[in-house]
Design a protein around this motif. Sequence first.
Motif, mmCIF file in Angstrom:
data_model
loop_
_atom_site.group_PDB
_atom_site.id
_atom_site.type_symbol
_atom_site.label_atom_id
_atom_site.label_comp_id
_atom_site.label_asym_id
_atom_site.label_seq_id
_atom_site.Cartn_x
_atom_site.Cartn_y
_atom_site.Cartn_z
ATOM 1 N N MET A 196 36.382 28.239 25.150
ATOM 2 C CA MET A 196 37.753 28.723 25.169
ATOM 3 C C MET A 196 38.453 28.318 26.457
ATOM 4 N N ASN A 197 39.764 28.249 26.384
ATOM 5 C CA ASN A 197 40.576 28.096 27.580
ATOM 6 C C ASN A 197 40.973 29.494 28.048
ATOM 7 N N VAL A 198 40.494 29.883 29.198
ATOM 8 C CA VAL A 198 40.662 31.247 29.698
ATOM 9 C C VAL A 198 41.556 31.226 30.934
ATOM 10 N N ILE A 199 42.534 32.104 30.974
ATOM 11 C CA ILE A 199 43.339 32.300 32.178
ATOM 12 C C ILE A 199 42.938 33.613 32.823
ATOM 13 N N VAL A 200 42.569 33.550 34.092
ATOM 14 C CA VAL A 200 42.270 34.740 34.892
ATOM 15 C C VAL A 200 43.412 34.892 35.877
ATOM 16 N N MET A 201 44.160 35.972 35.743
ATOM 17 C CA MET A 201 45.407 36.144 36.482
ATOM 18 C C MET A 201 45.298 37.290 37.472
ATOM 19 N N ASN A 202 45.821 37.060 38.699
ATOM 20 C CA ASN A 202 45.778 38.079 39.740
ATOM 21 C C ASN A 202 46.988 37.896 40.642
ATOM 22 N N ASN A 203 47.212 38.853 41.533
ATOM 23 C CA ASN A 203 48.364 38.745 42.433
ATOM 24 C C ASN A 203 48.042 38.038 43.740
ATOM 25 N N GLN A 204 46.761 37.655 43.956
ATOM 26 C CA GLN A 204 46.380 36.929 45.167
ATOM 27 C C GLN A 204 45.153 36.074 44.877
ATOM 28 N N ALA A 205 45.149 34.844 45.365
ATOM 29 C CA ALA A 205 43.945 34.019 45.254
ATOM 30 C C ALA A 205 42.794 34.665 46.008
ATOM 31 N N ARG A 206 43.111 35.264 47.159
ATOM 32 C CA ARG A 206 42.073 35.907 47.974
ATOM 33 C C ARG A 206 41.341 36.994 47.203
ATOM 34 N N SER A 207 42.076 37.744 46.364
ATOM 35 C CA SER A 207 41.438 38.803 45.591
ATOM 36 C C SER A 207 40.437 38.233 44.591
ATOM 37 N N LEU A 208 40.806 37.135 43.935
ATOM 38 C CA LEU A 208 39.865 36.522 42.997
ATOM 39 C C LEU A 208 38.619 36.030 43.721
ATOM 40 N N VAL A 209 38.812 35.428 44.889
ATOM 41 C CA VAL A 209 37.662 34.920 45.656
ATOM 42 C C VAL A 209 36.781 36.069 46.119
ATOM 43 N N ASN A 210 37.385 37.126 46.619
ATOM 44 C CA ASN A 210 36.613 38.231 47.185
ATOM 45 C C ASN A 210 35.918 39.076 46.129
ATOM 46 N N PHE A 211 36.576 39.263 44.971
ATOM 47 C CA PHE A 211 36.092 40.280 44.046
ATOM 48 C C PHE A 211 35.624 39.769 42.695
ATOM 49 N N TRP A 212 36.078 38.594 42.266
ATOM 50 C CA TRP A 212 35.789 38.160 40.906
ATOM 51 C C TRP A 212 34.991 36.870 40.841
ATOM 52 N N THR A 213 34.381 36.461 41.950
ATOM 53 C CA THR A 213 33.628 35.210 41.966
ATOM 54 C C THR A 213 32.502 35.195 40.933
ATOM 55 N N VAL A 214 31.755 36.281 40.832
ATOM 56 C CA VAL A 214 30.635 36.310 39.891
ATOM 57 C C VAL A 214 31.138 36.193 38.460
ATOM 58 N N LEU A 215 32.198 36.894 38.114
ATOM 59 C CA LEU A 215 32.752 36.801 36.769
ATOM 60 C C LEU A 215 33.223 35.377 36.473
ATOM 61 N N LEU A 216 33.917 34.751 37.422
ATOM 62 C CA LEU A 216 34.394 33.382 37.209
ATOM 63 C C LEU A 216 33.226 32.427 36.997
ATOM 64 N N ARG A 217 32.209 32.570 37.819
ATOM 65 C CA ARG A 217 31.045 31.679 37.676
ATOM 66 C C ARG A 217 30.376 31.857 36.322
ATOM 67 N N ARG A 218 30.289 33.071 35.866
ATOM 68 C CA ARG A 218 29.611 33.308 34.592
ATOM 69 C C ARG A 218 30.457 32.805 33.420
ATOM 70 N N MET A 219 31.757 32.919 33.523
ATOM 71 C CA MET A 219 32.615 32.322 32.489
ATOM 72 C C MET A 219 32.395 30.824 32.407
ATOM 73 N N ILE A 220 32.411 30.180 33.573
ATOM 74 C CA ILE A 220 32.245 28.728 33.624
ATOM 75 C C ILE A 220 30.850 28.322 33.172
ATOM 76 N N ALA A 221 29.834 29.097 33.595
ATOM 77 C CA ALA A 221 28.461 28.784 33.197
ATOM 78 C C ALA A 221 28.262 28.922 31.691
ATOM 79 N N ARG A 222 29.052 29.758 31.063
ATOM 80 C CA ARG A 222 28.952 29.913 29.610
ATOM 81 C C ARG A 222 29.703 28.813 28.861
#
Length: 392
Positions: free
Chosen positions: A1-27
């Motif tokens: 799938m093409n997934v959009i992960v949306m947040n109000n700061q790039a820093r927040s995604l890096v600090n808090f959602w790195t594991v989720l992003l990696r697992r999405m990509i790994a899948r």
Amino acid sequence: MNVIVMNNQARSLVNFWTVLLRRMIARGHTVTCLVPEGDPEGDAALRALGARVRHYPLDRKGLNPARDAATFLALYRLFRGASPGERPDLLYASTIKPVIYGLPAAALAGVGRRYAMITGLGYMFEADNPVKKLLTALAALLYRFSLSFARAVFFQNADDISEFRRRHCLGKRTNVVPTRGTGVDTARFTPALLPEGPPVFLLVARLLEAKGLYDFAEAARLVKKKHPEARFQLLGPPEEGRGGVPLETVRAWEREGLVEYLGQTRDVRPHVAAATVVALPSWREGMPCSLMEGMSMGRPIVATDAPGCREVTLHGQNGLLVPPRSPQALAEALAAFADDPGLAARMGREGRRLAEQEFDADKAADHLLDVMGLAPCRGAPDLRKSGTRSDA
């Protein structure tokens, strides 16, 4: 799938959602991080994970209707204007404005699967004066409209679910899903030896009044009367606008010898390792990452008996709970670690155990992915079956 992960700061995604992003990509899914401009280092970190980065206009804390309307229109065009092969299949939005404007824009643009993560209630739900009460009513109305477009709404604690229901932000058929929030990357936040010498109390937070900064400074004043050698450290970025604690106020605390301001960082681990206790006297949280990170590194935590904080703090086991907005109670809890040097080690061990068993980021990410139906694509490894960590 093409997934959009949306947040109000790039820093927040890096600090808090790195594991989720990696697992999405790994899948095997294609992930685009949708964030405002202005953080090239954060953008680079997201690309290094294997995600794409796109920008949208956002006045993160502003209340200008024209600017918010421009945000909505830009999001609609972005979702609708992608080429057929790149058109998003799923939107995962977190933080208030991405949820409020992202979900209806995605629905209007034909994005079929839309999910929201409520990471906390924020400034607009701190209704202690007429202006804030008006903002709370407006936020509740906007949430009710936007969340009606969500297949599921993720919450990080039960108190926020109750508050949203009380304010009629959730429809009768809204699929509400409790979660552990982001969890903590226990493979990255590994146990560290406690520092020798006087106790060091660390507060990791943006410079916001609601994080309990004034209480922390007053508690430092009280503790230092008995334990002048104790150190109080504050780590986090300045916050301009409503609810922020002026940087000059923090500097004044420094001049008085109450706190040491460490500025901001993209890696809190060295500072947590140098601390004896991680504190968070916040008024309200979603699921506080700073406490989970402290636990994972073997640090006891001292927090307020408030939503979010009480979810991760088991009083007398991995830390101590104190009433919100009570510098005296906070000072007494922190002084306990100065009075009993062995207390930090005992509670720190229990915190690490809880981090591994209850708050591990891989488990939290898998729960979100399962609810969103983001199964491994053909040819992608199923990390749960293989036992391989996404960040190995």
